[in-house]
Scaffold this active site. Structure first.
Site, PDB file in Angstrom:
ATOM      1  N   GLY A  11       0.843  -1.202   0.000  1.00 60.94           N
ATOM      2  CA  GLY A  11       0.000   0.000   0.000  1.00 60.94           C
ATOM      3  C   GLY A  11       0.875   1.248   0.000  1.00 60.94           C
ATOM      4  N   ARG A  74       0.727  -4.787  -4.958  1.00 60.28           N
ATOM      5  CA  ARG A  74       0.963  -5.891  -4.028  1.00 60.28           C
ATOM      6  C   ARG A  74       1.346  -7.141  -4.818  1.00 60.28           C
ATOM      7  NH1 ARG A  74      -0.441  -3.827   0.871  1.00 60.28           N
ATOM      8  NH2 ARG A  74      -2.311  -2.541   0.988  1.00 60.28           N
ATOM      9  N   ASP A 106       5.390  -4.914   5.984  1.00 61.99           N
ATOM     10  CA  ASP A 106       5.805  -6.268   6.362  1.00 61.99           C
ATOM     11  C   ASP A 106       5.777  -7.254   5.190  1.00 61.99           C
ATOM     12  OD1 ASP A 106       3.068  -6.042   6.327  1.00 61.99           O
ATOM     13  OD2 ASP A 106       2.733  -7.070   8.222  1.00 61.99           O
ATOM     14  N   THR A 128       4.812   2.266   6.351  1.00 63.37           N
ATOM     15  CA  THR A 128       3.406   1.867   6.405  1.00 63.37           C
ATOM     16  C   THR A 128       2.642   2.826   7.306  1.00 63.37           C
ATOM     17  OG1 THR A 128       1.781   0.268   7.216  1.00 63.37           O
ATOM     18  CG2 THR A 128       3.948   0.097   8.186  1.00 63.37           C
ATOM     19  N   ASP A 130       0.307   1.856   8.984  1.00 69.93           N
ATOM     20  CA  ASP A 130      -0.157   1.035  10.113  1.00 69.93           C
ATOM     21  C   ASP A 130       0.789   1.081  11.311  1.00 69.93           C
ATOM     22  OD1 ASP A 130      -2.097   0.273   8.286  1.00 69.93           O
ATOM     23  OD2 ASP A 130      -1.106  -1.608   7.779  1.00 69.93           O
ATOM     24  N   ASP A 132       2.977  -0.940  12.107  1.00 68.13           N
ATOM     25  CA  ASP A 132       2.975  -2.268  12.748  1.00 68.13           C
ATOM     26  C   ASP A 132       4.243  -3.071  12.455  1.00 68.13           C
ATOM     27  OD1 ASP A 132       2.550  -2.651  10.054  1.00 68.13           O
ATOM     28  OD2 ASP A 132       0.929  -4.106  10.304  1.00 68.13           O
ATOM     29  N   ARG A 174      -4.720  -2.587   9.776  1.00 63.38           N
ATOM     30  CA  ARG A 174      -4.611  -4.047   9.680  1.00 63.38           C
ATOM     31  C   ARG A 174      -4.758  -4.687  11.067  1.00 63.38           C
ATOM     32  NH1 ARG A 174      -3.402  -6.333   4.975  1.00 63.38           N
ATOM     33  NH2 ARG A 174      -2.284  -4.603   4.054  1.00 63.38           N
TER      34      ARG A 174
END
Ligand code: F6P
Length: 344
Positions: A11, A74, A106, A128, A130, A132, A174
């Site tokens: 993304g 992706r 990731d 990202t 996110d 994460d 996510r």
């Protein structure tokens, strides 16, 4: 002259162009003898040898632009029959590319680690919204996404107040609740629901009712990965992405009618979606992206293949791919607890 290929994969997020610019500017500064090309659309460009030349003129003024000038996807380097290390090596040789700089989250780092294991010189730059990714304190993109989500909380509160409604905002992230936690805390949400912390519908409704009982309009921020205790997994009705992970989303629309039914308070859900990823990067994300970009030529010059850059405190450090791949950086429960103490 050594020549390296830059790709942005997964993304998109605000700050990618700052990284690309900084890598290319550093090459131009004269203390390294590197050239760069950009691979189009992530690993797709690597597999099919689709590139654009990158020099100072191409990256001029792009730090403030959202998205990525290279395009992204992706597309996994191993999933198509044309992929795999042998074909990629041939495509790199055809273009005289000596190594790969993969900028991604990731999924991208897992693919980059595998390529490195298969003999393709690869380094990673973490990104990202996110936040994460393990091994780095922060990723660029997160700060901008939190700003956007916070503005959404502020806006939903005013319309919620006018109608005395309960407003539910679903944000991305996510399987991690970073965006929800930060935007919810910044916007003073009455409840924040994240994948890391189990909360029952009864508890959510108790918070909503107590907010209403003191004359306020309840504001709830829910992360897309949040699950109610009776759900087996995070809600997904959109199938898998290119890295074989479920595409999440929809929990806000599940929660809103349940809250309305149990509390009698009119409730509306808003899904913020890709607005969190678009537009101008914050100054913080531009700075982090630029610092990562400046660190790339040095990493390569030191032969740091198989490593990813990371932010630790205020330092840019290097970590092996293995530290970043396969572990999600979740919100610590004590941090969530700080926010939870004020819910309701
Ligand atoms: O990883 C970034 C992210 O925006 C997630 O928060 C979200 O679940 C996903 O990507 C959405 O992916 P896509 O752009 O493929 O719909």
């Amino acid at each position: 002259m050594a020549r390296y290929g830059i790709l942005t994969s997964g993304g998109d997020c605000p700050g990618l162009n700052a990284v690309i610019r900084a890598i290319v500017l550093d090459a131009d500064s004269g203390h390294e003898t590197f050239e760069y090309v950009g691979y189009r659309d992530g690993f797709w460009g690597l597999v099919y040898g689709e590139t654009i030349e990158l020099d100072r003129t191409v990256v001029r003024g792009i730090s403030k632009e959202g998205g990525t000038i290279l395009g992204t996807s992706r597309f996994g380097p191993y999933t198509e029959p044309d992929g795999g290390p042998e074909n990629i090596r041939k495509a790199m040789d055809r273009l005289d590319v000596d190594g790969v700089i993969a900028i991604g989250g990731d999924g991208t780092m897992a693919a980059a680690a595998r390529l490195y294991g298969d003999g393709i010189p690869t380094v990673g730059v973490p990104k990202t919204i996110d936040n994460d990714l393990a091994a780095t304190d922060y990723t660029f993109g997160f700060n901008t996404a939190v700003e956007i989500a916070t503005e959404a909380v502020d806006r939903l509160r005013t319309t919620g107040n006018s109608h005395r409604r309960c407003m539910v905002l679903e944000v991305m992230g996510r399987h991690a609740g970073w965006i929800a936690l930060y935007s919810g805390m910044a916007g003073g949400a009455h409840a924040i629901l994240i994948p890391e912390a189990a909360e029952s519908l009864e508890q959510v409704c108790a918070w909503v009712t107590s907010v209403r009982d003191r004359g306020r309009s309840p504001m709830i921020v829910v992360a897309e990965g949040f699950t109610l205790p009776e759900m087996d997994e995070a809600h997904s009705h959109k199938g898998l992405d290119g890295f074989n992970r479920p595409r999440l989303g929809g929990i806000g629309e599940i929660l809103a009618p349940l809250i309305e039914e149990k509390t009698g308070i009119e409730t509306r859900a808003t899904v913020l979606g890709h607005i969190q990823r678009g537009g101008v990067p914050s100054a913080w994300d531009r700075v982090l992206g630029t610092r990562f970009g400046f660190a790339v030529p040095e990493l390569i010059a030191d032969g740091g293949w198989g490593q990813m850059l990371a932010l630790r405190g205020t330092d840019i450090i290097r970590v092996p791919f293995s530290e970043a791949v396969g572990h999600t950086k979740n919100v610590p429960l004590d941090l969530y607890g700080e926010a939870r103490a004020a819910f309701g």
